[in-house]
Write a protein that holds these residues in place. Structure first.
Motif, PDB file in Angstrom:
ATOM      1  N   ALA A 282       0.822  -1.207   0.000  1.00 40.91           N
ATOM      2  CA  ALA A 282       0.000   0.000   0.000  1.00 40.91           C
ATOM      3  C   ALA A 282       0.856   1.257   0.000  1.00 40.91           C
ATOM      4  CB  ALA A 282      -0.942  -0.002   1.211  1.00 40.91           C
ATOM      5  N   LEU A 283       2.011   1.196   0.641  1.00 37.38           N
ATOM      6  CA  LEU A 283       2.921   2.332   0.648  1.00 37.38           C
ATOM      7  C   LEU A 283       3.726   2.403  -0.639  1.00 37.38           C
ATOM      8  CD1 LEU A 283       4.259   4.720   2.032  1.00 37.38           C
ATOM      9  CD2 LEU A 283       5.745   3.122   3.256  1.00 37.38           C
ATOM     10  N   ILE A 284       4.202   1.260  -1.103  1.00 36.08           N
ATOM     11  CA  ILE A 284       4.986   1.221  -2.340  1.00 36.08           C
ATOM     12  C   ILE A 284       4.185   1.824  -3.500  1.00 36.08           C
ATOM     13  CG2 ILE A 284       6.080  -0.304  -4.041  1.00 36.08           C
ATOM     14  CD1 ILE A 284       7.677  -0.170  -1.500  1.00 36.08           C
ATOM     15  N   GLN A 285       2.904   1.577  -3.527  1.00 33.94           N
ATOM     16  CA  GLN A 285       2.044   2.076  -4.604  1.00 33.94           C
ATOM     17  C   GLN A 285       1.978   3.591  -4.665  1.00 33.94           C
ATOM     18  OE1 GLN A 285      -1.653   0.090  -3.761  1.00 33.94           O
ATOM     19  NE2 GLN A 285      -0.784  -1.949  -4.169  1.00 33.94           N
ATOM     20  N   GLN A 286       2.294   4.267  -3.580  1.00 33.25           N
ATOM     21  CA  GLN A 286       2.210   5.725  -3.536  1.00 33.25           C
ATOM     22  C   GLN A 286       3.515   6.414  -3.912  1.00 33.25           C
ATOM     23  OE1 GLN A 286       0.117   7.324   0.053  1.00 33.25           O
ATOM     24  NE2 GLN A 286       0.098   5.181   0.723  1.00 33.25           N
ATOM     25  N   LEU A 287       4.567   5.640  -4.196  1.00 31.85           N
ATOM     26  CA  LEU A 287       5.876   6.229  -4.436  1.00 31.85           C
ATOM     27  C   LEU A 287       5.954   6.923  -5.787  1.00 31.85           C
ATOM     28  CD1 LEU A 287       8.156   3.433  -2.954  1.00 31.85           C
ATOM     29  CD2 LEU A 287       7.606   5.666  -1.958  1.00 31.85           C
ATOM     30  N   PRO A 288       6.829   7.932  -5.886  1.00 32.66           N
ATOM     31  CA  PRO A 288       6.956   8.659  -7.155  1.00 32.66           C
ATOM     32  C   PRO A 288       7.750   7.865  -8.189  1.00 32.66           C
ATOM     33  CG  PRO A 288       8.553   9.461  -5.578  1.00 32.66           C
ATOM     34  CD  PRO A 288       7.706   8.463  -4.837  1.00 32.66           C
ATOM     35  N   GLU A 289       7.755   8.374  -9.383  1.00 32.14           N
ATOM     36  CA  GLU A 289       8.561   7.794 -10.456  1.00 32.14           C
ATOM     37  C   GLU A 289      10.001   7.627  -9.968  1.00 32.14           C
ATOM     38  OE1 GLU A 289       9.844   8.864 -15.075  1.00 32.14           O
ATOM     39  OE2 GLU A 289       8.381  10.105 -13.999  1.00 32.14           O
ATOM     40  N   THR A 290      10.637   6.536 -10.415  1.00 36.19           N
ATOM     41  CA  THR A 290      11.930   6.158  -9.848  1.00 36.19           C
ATOM     42  C   THR A 290      12.962   5.881 -10.938  1.00 36.19           C
ATOM     43  OG1 THR A 290      10.851   5.162  -7.919  1.00 36.19           O
ATOM     44  CG2 THR A 290      13.113   4.477  -8.382  1.00 36.19           C
ATOM     45  N   PHE A 291      14.171   6.369 -10.705  1.00 37.28           N
ATOM     46  CA  PHE A 291      15.328   5.934 -11.484  1.00 37.28           C
ATOM     47  C   PHE A 291      16.237   5.167 -10.543  1.00 37.28           C
ATOM     48  CE2 PHE A 291      19.784   6.286 -12.592  1.00 37.28           C
ATOM     49  CZ  PHE A 291      19.797   5.925 -13.929  1.00 37.28           C
ATOM     50  N   THR A 292      16.666   3.986 -10.950  1.00 36.29           N
ATOM     51  CA  THR A 292      17.600   3.221 -10.125  1.00 36.29           C
ATOM     52  C   THR A 292      18.751   2.708 -10.977  1.00 36.29           C
ATOM     53  OG1 THR A 292      17.810   1.408  -8.517  1.00 36.29           O
ATOM     54  CG2 THR A 292      16.355   1.023 -10.394  1.00 36.29           C
ATOM     55  N   LEU A 293      19.935   2.740 -10.393  1.00 34.45           N
ATOM     56  CA  LEU A 293      21.139   2.275 -11.070  1.00 34.45           C
ATOM     57  C   LEU A 293      21.728   1.121 -10.277  1.00 34.45           C
ATOM     58  CD1 LEU A 293      23.951   4.280 -12.724  1.00 34.45           C
ATOM     59  CD2 LEU A 293      24.569   2.658 -10.939  1.00 34.45           C
ATOM     60  N   THR A 294      22.079   0.046 -10.979  1.00 30.15           N
ATOM     61  CA  THR A 294      22.738  -1.095 -10.357  1.00 30.15           C
ATOM     62  C   THR A 294      24.038  -1.398 -11.085  1.00 30.15           C
ATOM     63  OG1 THR A 294      21.431  -2.618 -11.734  1.00 30.15           O
ATOM     64  CG2 THR A 294      20.601  -2.153  -9.517  1.00 30.15           C
ATOM     65  N   CYS A 295      24.967  -2.035 -10.376  1.00 25.74           N
ATOM     66  CA  CYS A 295      26.257  -2.415 -10.943  1.00 25.74           C
ATOM     67  C   CYS A 295      26.413  -3.933 -10.846  1.00 25.74           C
ATOM     68  CB  CYS A 295      27.397  -1.737 -10.191  1.00 25.74           C
ATOM     69  SG  CYS A 295      27.354   0.061 -10.233  1.00 25.74           S
ATOM     70  N   GLU A 296      26.912  -4.543 -11.900  1.00 24.53           N
ATOM     71  CA  GLU A 296      27.033  -5.998 -11.930  1.00 24.53           C
ATOM     72  C   GLU A 296      27.949  -6.511 -10.828  1.00 24.53           C
ATOM     73  OE1 GLU A 296      26.634  -9.931 -12.766  1.00 24.53           O
ATOM     74  OE2 GLU A 296      25.410  -8.275 -13.495  1.00 24.53           O
ATOM     75  N   TYR A 297      29.099  -5.864 -10.637  1.00 22.88           N
ATOM     76  CA  TYR A 297      30.080  -6.352  -9.667  1.00 22.88           C
ATOM     77  C   TYR A 297      29.941  -5.586  -8.353  1.00 22.88           C
ATOM     78  CZ  TYR A 297      31.840  -8.626 -13.797  1.00 22.88           C
ATOM     79  OH  TYR A 297      31.935  -9.397 -14.934  1.00 22.88           O
ATOM     80  N   ASP A 298      28.782  -5.737  -7.751  1.00 26.99           N
ATOM     81  CA  ASP A 298      28.427  -4.995  -6.540  1.00 26.99           C
ATOM     82  C   ASP A 298      27.540  -5.876  -5.674  1.00 26.99           C
ATOM     83  OD1 ASP A 298      27.675  -3.128  -4.627  1.00 26.99           O
ATOM     84  OD2 ASP A 298      26.323  -2.047  -5.957  1.00 26.99           O
ATOM     85  N   VAL A 299      27.888  -6.026  -4.393  1.00 25.91           N
ATOM     86  CA  VAL A 299      27.054  -6.856  -3.523  1.00 25.91           C
ATOM     87  C   VAL A 299      25.636  -6.295  -3.412  1.00 25.91           C
ATOM     88  CG1 VAL A 299      28.949  -7.799  -2.152  1.00 25.91           C
ATOM     89  CG2 VAL A 299      27.893  -5.629  -1.462  1.00 25.91           C
ATOM     90  N   LEU A 300      25.466  -4.999  -3.594  1.00 26.31           N
ATOM     91  CA  LEU A 300      24.149  -4.375  -3.456  1.00 26.31           C
ATOM     92  C   LEU A 300      23.274  -4.504  -4.703  1.00 26.31           C
ATOM     93  CD1 LEU A 300      25.217  -1.056  -1.670  1.00 26.31           C
ATOM     94  CD2 LEU A 300      24.428  -3.186  -0.622  1.00 26.31           C
ATOM     95  N   ARG A 301      23.811  -5.116  -5.738  1.00 26.04           N
ATOM     96  CA  ARG A 301      23.065  -5.214  -7.001  1.00 26.04           C
ATOM     97  C   ARG A 301      21.665  -5.772  -6.815  1.00 26.04           C
ATOM     98  NH1 ARG A 301      24.972 -10.014 -10.427  1.00 26.04           N
ATOM     99  NH2 ARG A 301      23.469 -11.027  -9.026  1.00 26.04           N
ATOM    100  N   ASP A 302      21.538  -6.871  -6.075  1.00 27.47           N
ATOM    101  CA  ASP A 302      20.243  -7.540  -5.967  1.00 27.47           C
ATOM    102  C   ASP A 302      19.247  -6.758  -5.111  1.00 27.47           C
ATOM    103  OD1 ASP A 302      21.295  -9.436  -7.596  1.00 27.47           O
ATOM    104  OD2 ASP A 302      21.465 -10.998  -6.067  1.00 27.47           O
ATOM    105  N   ASP A 303      19.728  -5.934  -4.171  1.00 29.67           N
ATOM    106  CA  ASP A 303      18.815  -5.050  -3.452  1.00 29.67           C
ATOM    107  C   ASP A 303      18.088  -4.144  -4.448  1.00 29.67           C
ATOM    108  OD1 ASP A 303      20.207  -6.214  -1.338  1.00 29.67           O
ATOM    109  OD2 ASP A 303      20.274  -4.365  -0.178  1.00 29.67           O
ATOM    110  N   GLY A 304      18.871  -3.587  -5.383  1.00 26.01           N
ATOM    111  CA  GLY A 304      18.269  -2.727  -6.400  1.00 26.01           C
ATOM    112  C   GLY A 304      17.327  -3.472  -7.324  1.00 26.01           C
ATOM    113  N   LEU A 305      17.709  -4.700  -7.705  1.00 28.55           N
ATOM    114  CA  LEU A 305      16.852  -5.492  -8.594  1.00 28.55           C
ATOM    115  C   LEU A 305      15.539  -5.865  -7.907  1.00 28.55           C
ATOM    116  CD1 LEU A 305      19.454  -7.931 -10.232  1.00 28.55           C
ATOM    117  CD2 LEU A 305      18.462  -5.858 -11.216  1.00 28.55           C
TER     118      LEU A 305
END
Length: 328
Positions: A282-305
């Motif tokens: 219900a909260l996620i649905q209210q979020l604004p338009e989003t740009f996200t950047l991920t890097c292949e060789y990054d432990v945080l990649r899957d958080d972004g995905l």
């Protein structure tokens, strides 16, 4: 960075200074000089310090505005250290950029950094006419830990009717959860500089508790009870990662249970203000338009995905850019 960490450990063992203090000193860098295209001034947003970058060229109308939350694992960097990226954003977009000087862990534990970024953004939005910024064209953005803070601020403001709506959120390789440090990207990139898997958990624990107690349990996944993991598995699961991201040495991880004592020290990992990936639909649905950047060789990649999928599943427009050879 590896050398800095090693020297810091030696200095900490000799009680000369803490590893974190030494790393902050090394990373402090030089104060940036003047910019011919931007004016810069330090400011306060309520009680929160920051720096304002304003294009020198006159504007025909109200400018766009950007609130920037810097990275550094909640432990390092400052609003001044984020000057390079803030300058680039200001120059390229002709926007006014506000860099937030939030309090750092471990001296200031969660939710200090989140509250500072939130309060600075609210103060800016409530006084927006003083800055000559279009209230309909304000974004919140951040990188790494700053991406975490930007996502949390965006979620908190999504339901506010007394403030202008954010135009967008920009999340640059954000860290968004602490339930599973054995997702494919954490396994594949565990030893890839600059952010090692162990350091990602180390930073999150220092932000939460001011120390790295229970680091081993967090890394092996025995810090959250199985029933809670299963409850969030609809959102935090390798099953939600596209198969093409699993071909580089990923092995499914066995779910482990935890003791009550360990869970009591980290149970706030389940709070969306700390781990935005866990917010309700219900909260996620209210979020604004989003740009996200991920890097292949990054432990945080899957958080972004995983967050990209959640946003898209809930009807939020997402622009995604993936750096195939990128590091965080």
């Amino acid at each position: 960075m590896i050398s800095t960490s090693a020297i810091g450990k030696i200095l900490e063992k000799t009680e000369a200074c803490s590893q974190i203090a030494f790393t902050r000193y090394v990373r402090s860098g030089r104060k940036p000089g003047p910019d011919p295209q931007l004016s810069m001034r330090d400011a306060r947003f309520g009680r929160v310090p920051g720096r304002v970058y304003r294009p020198r060229a006159p504007s025909a109308g109200l400018r766009a505005g950007a609130i920037f939350c810097h990275g550094g694992g909640w432990l390092y960097c400052s609003f001044g250290r984020a000057g390079r990226i803030c300058r680039q954003v200001g120059r390229e977009s002709k926007s006014m950029v506000v860099s937030v000087g939030y309090r750092l862990a471990p001296e200031h534990k969660y939710p200090a950094a989140y509250e500072d970024c939130l309060n600075a953004t609210i103060h800016f939005m409530k006084n927006i006419e003083l800055y000559g910024v279009d209230p309909a064209n304000v974004i919140v953005c951040g990188d790494s830990a700053g991406g975490n803070l930007a996502a949390a601020v965006s979620q908190t403001l999504a339901g506010r009717s007394d403030l202008p709506k954010l135009r967008a959120q920009i999340l640059i390789y954000p860290g968004l959860q602490a339930l599973d440090f054995n997702l494919p990207s954490y396994q594949q990139n565990r030893g890839v500089p600059l952010l090692f898997r162990e350091r990602a958990a180390f930073y999150m624990l220092h932000y939460l508790n001011g120390n790295a107690s229970n680091l081993e349990e967090v890394l092996e996944g025995s810090h959250i009870p199985i029933d809670i993991k299963l409850n969030y598995r609809k959102w935090v699961s390798p099953d939600n990662i596209p198969e093409k991201f699993k071909v580089r040495g990923y092995k499914p991880h066995v779910l482990l249970d935890c003791t009550t004592e360990v869970y009591e020290t980290v149970k706030r990992f389940c709070e969306p203000n700390l781990c935005p990936l866990l917010a309700e639909d219900a909260l996620i649905q209210q979020l604004p338009e989003t740009f996200t950047l991920t890097c292949e060789y990054d432990v945080l990649r899957d958080d972004g995905l995983l967050y990209k999928k959640r946003l898209e599943d809930n009807g939020v427009r997402v622009t995604w850019y993936h750096l195939e050879d990128g590091l965080s």
